[in-house]
Design a protein around this motif. Structure first.
Motif, PDB file in Angstrom:
ATOM      1  N   ARG A 137      82.771  -4.017  84.086  1.00  0.00           N
ATOM      2  CA  ARG A 137      80.987  -4.254  83.698  1.00  0.00           C
ATOM      3  C   ARG A 137      80.196  -3.579  84.829  1.00  0.00           C
ATOM      4  NH1 ARG A 137      79.311  -9.974  84.455  1.00  0.00           N
ATOM      5  NH2 ARG A 137      77.334  -9.800  83.602  1.00  0.00           N
ATOM      6  N   ARG A 138      78.900  -2.758  84.336  1.00  0.00           N
ATOM      7  CA  ARG A 138      78.494  -1.905  85.622  1.00  0.00           C
ATOM      8  C   ARG A 138      78.523  -0.940  85.355  1.00  0.00           C
ATOM      9  NH1 ARG A 138      77.356  -7.039  87.184  1.00  0.00           N
ATOM     10  NH2 ARG A 138      78.996  -6.916  89.460  1.00  0.00           N
ATOM     11  N   PRO A 139      78.554   0.276  84.504  1.00  0.00           N
ATOM     12  CA  PRO A 139      78.319  -0.431  82.912  1.00  0.00           C
ATOM     13  C   PRO A 139      79.617  -1.065  82.141  1.00  0.00           C
ATOM     14  CG  PRO A 139      79.690   1.773  83.195  1.00  0.00           C
ATOM     15  CD  PRO A 139      79.477   0.795  84.543  1.00  0.00           C
ATOM     16  N   TRP A 140      79.707  -1.762  81.220  1.00  0.00           N
ATOM     17  CA  TRP A 140      80.676  -2.458  80.665  1.00  0.00           C
ATOM     18  C   TRP A 140      81.678  -1.353  79.779  1.00  0.00           C
ATOM     19  CZ3 TRP A 140      81.938  -7.259  80.079  1.00  0.00           C
ATOM     20  CH2 TRP A 140      80.931  -8.360  80.625  1.00  0.00           C
ATOM     21  N   MET A 141      82.997  -1.513  79.823  1.00  0.00           N
ATOM     22  CA  MET A 141      83.152  -0.834  79.607  1.00  0.00           C
ATOM     23  C   MET A 141      84.710  -1.149  78.676  1.00  0.00           C
ATOM     24  SD  MET A 141      84.411   2.069  82.697  1.00  0.00           S
ATOM     25  CE  MET A 141      85.583   3.172  81.785  1.00  0.00           C
ATOM     26  N   VAL A 142      85.506  -1.372  77.750  1.00  0.00           N
ATOM     27  CA  VAL A 142      86.717  -1.601  77.229  1.00  0.00           C
ATOM     28  C   VAL A 142      87.746  -0.835  76.811  1.00  0.00           C
ATOM     29  CG1 VAL A 142      84.924  -3.527  75.815  1.00  0.00           C
ATOM     30  CG2 VAL A 142      85.198  -1.317  74.906  1.00  0.00           C
ATOM     31  N   LEU A 143      88.765  -2.015  76.138  1.00  0.00           N
ATOM     32  CA  LEU A 143      90.073  -0.730  76.014  1.00  0.00           C
ATOM     33  C   LEU A 143      89.554  -0.200  74.493  1.00  0.00           C
ATOM     34  CD1 LEU A 143      92.601  -3.486  75.978  1.00  0.00           C
ATOM     35  CD2 LEU A 143      93.047  -2.314  77.906  1.00  0.00           C
ATOM     36  N   GLY A 144      89.876   0.765  75.008  1.00  0.00           N
ATOM     37  CA  GLY A 144      89.810   2.066  73.340  1.00  0.00           C
ATOM     38  C   GLY A 144      91.306   2.561  72.781  1.00  0.00           C
ATOM     39  N   ARG A 145      91.044   3.594  72.397  1.00  0.00           N
ATOM     40  CA  ARG A 145      92.568   3.768  71.238  1.00  0.00           C
ATOM     41  C   ARG A 145      93.972   4.197  72.171  1.00  0.00           C
ATOM     42  NH1 ARG A 145      93.781   8.591  73.330  1.00  0.00           N
ATOM     43  NH2 ARG A 145      92.644   9.878  73.814  1.00  0.00           N
ATOM     44  N   ASP A 146      95.154   4.054  72.463  1.00  0.00           N
ATOM     45  CA  ASP A 146      96.100   4.037  72.895  1.00  0.00           C
ATOM     46  C   ASP A 146      96.422   3.825  74.577  1.00  0.00           C
ATOM     47  OD1 ASP A 146      99.027   5.995  72.569  1.00  0.00           O
ATOM     48  OD2 ASP A 146      97.469   7.869  73.760  1.00  0.00           O
ATOM     49  N   THR A 147      96.768   2.799  74.871  1.00  0.00           N
ATOM     50  CA  THR A 147      97.093   2.026  75.759  1.00  0.00           C
ATOM     51  C   THR A 147      97.873   0.682  75.706  1.00  0.00           C
ATOM     52  OG1 THR A 147      95.262   0.224  74.763  1.00  0.00           O
ATOM     53  CG2 THR A 147      93.969   2.039  76.350  1.00  0.00           C
ATOM     54  N   PHE A 148      98.436   0.563  76.931  1.00  0.00           N
ATOM     55  CA  PHE A 148      99.471   0.250  76.845  1.00  0.00           C
ATOM     56  C   PHE A 148      99.171  -1.546  76.564  1.00  0.00           C
ATOM     57  CE2 PHE A 148     101.638  -3.034  80.035  1.00  0.00           C
ATOM     58  CZ  PHE A 148     103.057  -2.812  79.386  1.00  0.00           C
ATOM     59  N   ALA A 149      97.796  -1.927  77.478  1.00  0.00           N
ATOM     60  CA  ALA A 149      97.752  -3.638  77.220  1.00  0.00           C
ATOM     61  C   ALA A 149      96.576  -3.887  75.696  1.00  0.00           C
ATOM     62  CB  ALA A 149      96.046  -3.696  78.198  1.00  0.00           C
ATOM     63  N   GLY A 150      96.462  -2.297  75.185  1.00  0.00           N
ATOM     64  CA  GLY A 150      95.868  -3.245  73.358  1.00  0.00           C
ATOM     65  C   GLY A 150      97.408  -3.277  73.284  1.00  0.00           C
ATOM     66  N   ASP A 151      98.296  -2.739  72.917  1.00  0.00           N
ATOM     67  CA  ASP A 151      99.666  -3.279  72.593  1.00  0.00           C
ATOM     68  C   ASP A 151     100.280  -3.905  72.541  1.00  0.00           C
ATOM     69  OD1 ASP A 151     101.779  -1.125  70.682  1.00  0.00           O
ATOM     70  OD2 ASP A 151     103.109  -2.004  72.608  1.00  0.00           O
ATOM     71  N   VAL A 152     100.538  -4.824  73.789  1.00  0.00           N
ATOM     72  CA  VAL A 152     100.773  -5.886  74.790  1.00  0.00           C
ATOM     73  C   VAL A 152      99.973  -6.261  73.557  1.00  0.00           C
ATOM     74  CG1 VAL A 152     100.876  -7.443  76.536  1.00  0.00           C
ATOM     75  CG2 VAL A 152     101.184  -4.931  76.202  1.00  0.00           C
ATOM     76  N   LEU A 153      98.567  -6.885  73.350  1.00  0.00           N
ATOM     77  CA  LEU A 153      97.984  -7.763  72.660  1.00  0.00           C
ATOM     78  C   LEU A 153      97.762  -7.952  71.789  1.00  0.00           C
ATOM     79  CD1 LEU A 153      94.092  -7.335  74.610  1.00  0.00           C
ATOM     80  CD2 LEU A 153      95.859  -9.460  74.803  1.00  0.00           C
ATOM     81  N   ALA A 154      98.526  -6.352  71.092  1.00  0.00           N
ATOM     82  CA  ALA A 154      99.001  -6.572  69.199  1.00  0.00           C
ATOM     83  C   ALA A 154      99.942  -6.824  68.732  1.00  0.00           C
ATOM     84  CB  ALA A 154      98.916  -5.183  68.829  1.00  0.00           C
ATOM     85  N   ARG A 155     100.810  -7.233  70.153  1.00  0.00           N
ATOM     86  CA  ARG A 155     102.434  -8.008  70.090  1.00  0.00           C
ATOM     87  C   ARG A 155     102.136  -9.511  69.929  1.00  0.00           C
ATOM     88  NH1 ARG A 155     106.444  -4.248  70.232  1.00  0.00           N
ATOM     89  NH2 ARG A 155     105.838  -2.034  70.571  1.00  0.00           N
ATOM     90  N   LEU A 156     101.143  -9.487  69.742  1.00  0.00           N
ATOM     91  CA  LEU A 156     100.303 -11.360  70.360  1.00  0.00           C
ATOM     92  C   LEU A 156      99.777 -11.386  69.086  1.00  0.00           C
ATOM     93  CD1 LEU A 156     100.180 -11.263  74.396  1.00  0.00           C
ATOM     94  CD2 LEU A 156     101.721 -12.452  73.071  1.00  0.00           C
ATOM     95  N   GLY A 157      99.763 -10.608  68.365  1.00  0.00           N
ATOM     96  CA  GLY A 157      98.171 -11.254  67.651  1.00  0.00           C
ATOM     97  C   GLY A 157      97.234 -10.814  67.499  1.00  0.00           C
ATOM     98  N   VAL A 158      96.696 -10.201  68.732  1.00  0.00           N
ATOM     99  CA  VAL A 158      95.326 -10.098  68.644  1.00  0.00           C
ATOM    100  C   VAL A 158      95.100  -8.903  68.687  1.00  0.00           C
ATOM    101  CG1 VAL A 158      93.911 -10.004  70.817  1.00  0.00           C
ATOM    102  CG2 VAL A 158      95.369 -11.670  70.681  1.00  0.00           C
ATOM    103  N   HIS A 159      94.474  -8.478  68.166  1.00  0.00           N
ATOM    104  CA  HIS A 159      93.946  -6.564  67.566  1.00  0.00           C
ATOM    105  C   HIS A 159      92.559  -6.315  67.879  1.00  0.00           C
ATOM    106  CE1 HIS A 159      97.728  -6.440  64.899  1.00  0.00           C
ATOM    107  NE2 HIS A 159      97.265  -7.822  64.626  1.00  0.00           N
ATOM    108  N   HIS A 160      92.469  -5.709  69.386  1.00  0.00           N
ATOM    109  CA  HIS A 160      91.017  -5.560  69.431  1.00  0.00           C
ATOM    110  C   HIS A 160      90.317  -3.864  68.641  1.00  0.00           C
ATOM    111  CE1 HIS A 160      92.035  -1.203  71.753  1.00  0.00           C
ATOM    112  NE2 HIS A 160      93.259  -1.853  71.574  1.00  0.00           N
ATOM    113  N   LEU A 161      88.991  -4.777  69.098  1.00  0.00           N
ATOM    114  CA  LEU A 161      88.652  -4.024  67.856  1.00  0.00           C
ATOM    115  C   LEU A 161      87.444  -2.377  68.467  1.00  0.00           C
ATOM    116  CD1 LEU A 161      85.666  -6.123  66.848  1.00  0.00           C
ATOM    117  CD2 LEU A 161      87.012  -5.999  65.702  1.00  0.00           C
ATOM    118  N   TYR A 162      88.654  -1.549  69.348  1.00  0.00           N
ATOM    119  CA  TYR A 162      88.207  -0.386  69.436  1.00  0.00           C
ATOM    120  C   TYR A 162      89.314  -0.102  69.373  1.00  0.00           C
ATOM    121  CZ  TYR A 162      83.235  -1.662  70.539  1.00  0.00           C
ATOM    122  OH  TYR A 162      81.759  -2.546  69.811  1.00  0.00           O
ATOM    123  N   ALA A 163      89.971  -0.592  68.821  1.00  0.00           N
ATOM    124  CA  ALA A 163      91.198   0.359  68.828  1.00  0.00           C
ATOM    125  C   ALA A 163      91.264   1.750  68.468  1.00  0.00           C
ATOM    126  CB  ALA A 163      92.655  -0.255  68.328  1.00  0.00           C
ATOM    127  N   GLY A 164      90.457   2.359  67.850  1.00  0.00           N
ATOM    128  CA  GLY A 164      90.074   3.175  66.978  1.00  0.00           C
ATOM    129  C   GLY A 164      89.341   4.254  67.095  1.00  0.00           C
TER     130      GLY A 164
END
Length: 239
Positions: A137-164
């Motif tokens: 935060r300051r500035p706000w940054m989020v997971l985007g495409r092609d990240t390890f953490a994003g893949d981990v969450l997807a396997r737990l059924g959580v799909h982050h909205l900035y994956a694309g």
């Protein structure tokens, strides 16, 4: 074998598997506790002269966590540098095996098998959720495409909205994050240390899950317990 690790998660993996192998680690290498090795600076600003003075047989690094100019300087000085690339969970398992072999492990460690088994045993998610996953935060940054953490969450059924998103870690205005209307806001405690008093207040009316950054972003022994730890935190946030 003398090894310098410039990646906290790889530090833990090597220290647990091959005690006494690490001669240098970063200031951010916090696991395992009581690590006996020389501190060589940060992941983004390692002290190359200190590393050279340790005369390691191998330096282990990551293409995302470490800067290419620093790694090039170490190579130019005659050191062998192994650079990992981890964007998915299967990729993490492959790279961990490669690193440990390069560091002299005579066999695949049991914890690595246990980690793969833990993730393979995950049931199919019954309540998929959407999320935004701030990492700063300051500035706000989020997971985007092609990240390890994003893949981990997807396997737990959580799909982050900035994956694309075109960027891997896009800067997104807070108003836009709120308006996206996710089922969850996932707030890890690293790289930014989100806490109950620092983070959830920015998302009134939304379910916020405070999660362990080590379990979400590290690829090492923590992967064995990560499915359980993360799933519990995500479930609790949706109750």
């Amino acid at each position: 074998m003398r090894v310098v690790s410039l990646v906290p998660s790889l530090t833990e993996a090597v220290a647990v598997t091959l005690p006494g192998t690490l001669v240098g680690v970063t200031d951010w290498c916090s696991h395992p506790a009581g690590l006996d090795a020389i501190r060589v600076g940060g992941t983004k600003n390692p002290d190359t002269e200190r590393i050279l003075a340790l005369a390691p047989d191998l330096v282990i690094a990551n293409e995302e966590e470490n800067r290419a100019p620093d790694l090039d300087a170490l190579r130019a000085a005659g050191l062998e540098v192994l650079v990992t690339e981890v964007r998915t969970l299967p990729g993490a398992f492959r790279e961990l095996a490669r690193v440990l072999t390069a560091c002299g492990a005579p066999a695949r460690p049991r914890w690595l098998d246990e980690a793969e088994e833990a993730w393979a045993a995950l049931p199919e998610p019954t309540e998929p959720a959407t999320a935004v996953v701030p990492i700063w935060r300051r500035p706000w940054m989020v997971l985007g495409r092609d990240t390890f953490a994003g893949d981990v969450l997807a396997r737990l059924g959580v799909h982050h909205l900035y994956a694309g998103h075109p960027d891997r870690y896009p800067r997104v205005p807070l108003d836009e994050l709120r308006a996206a209307g996710p089922d969850l806001v996932v707030l890890p405690d690293e790289p930014y240390r989100f806490t109950a008093a620092d983070g959830p207040e920015a998302f009134p009316g939304l379910n916020c899950a405070l999660v362990s950054g080590r379990h979400l972003t590290w690829y090492g022994p923590s992967l064995a317990e990560a499915p359980r730890v993360l799933a519990e935190a995500l479930r609790a946030a949706r109750r």
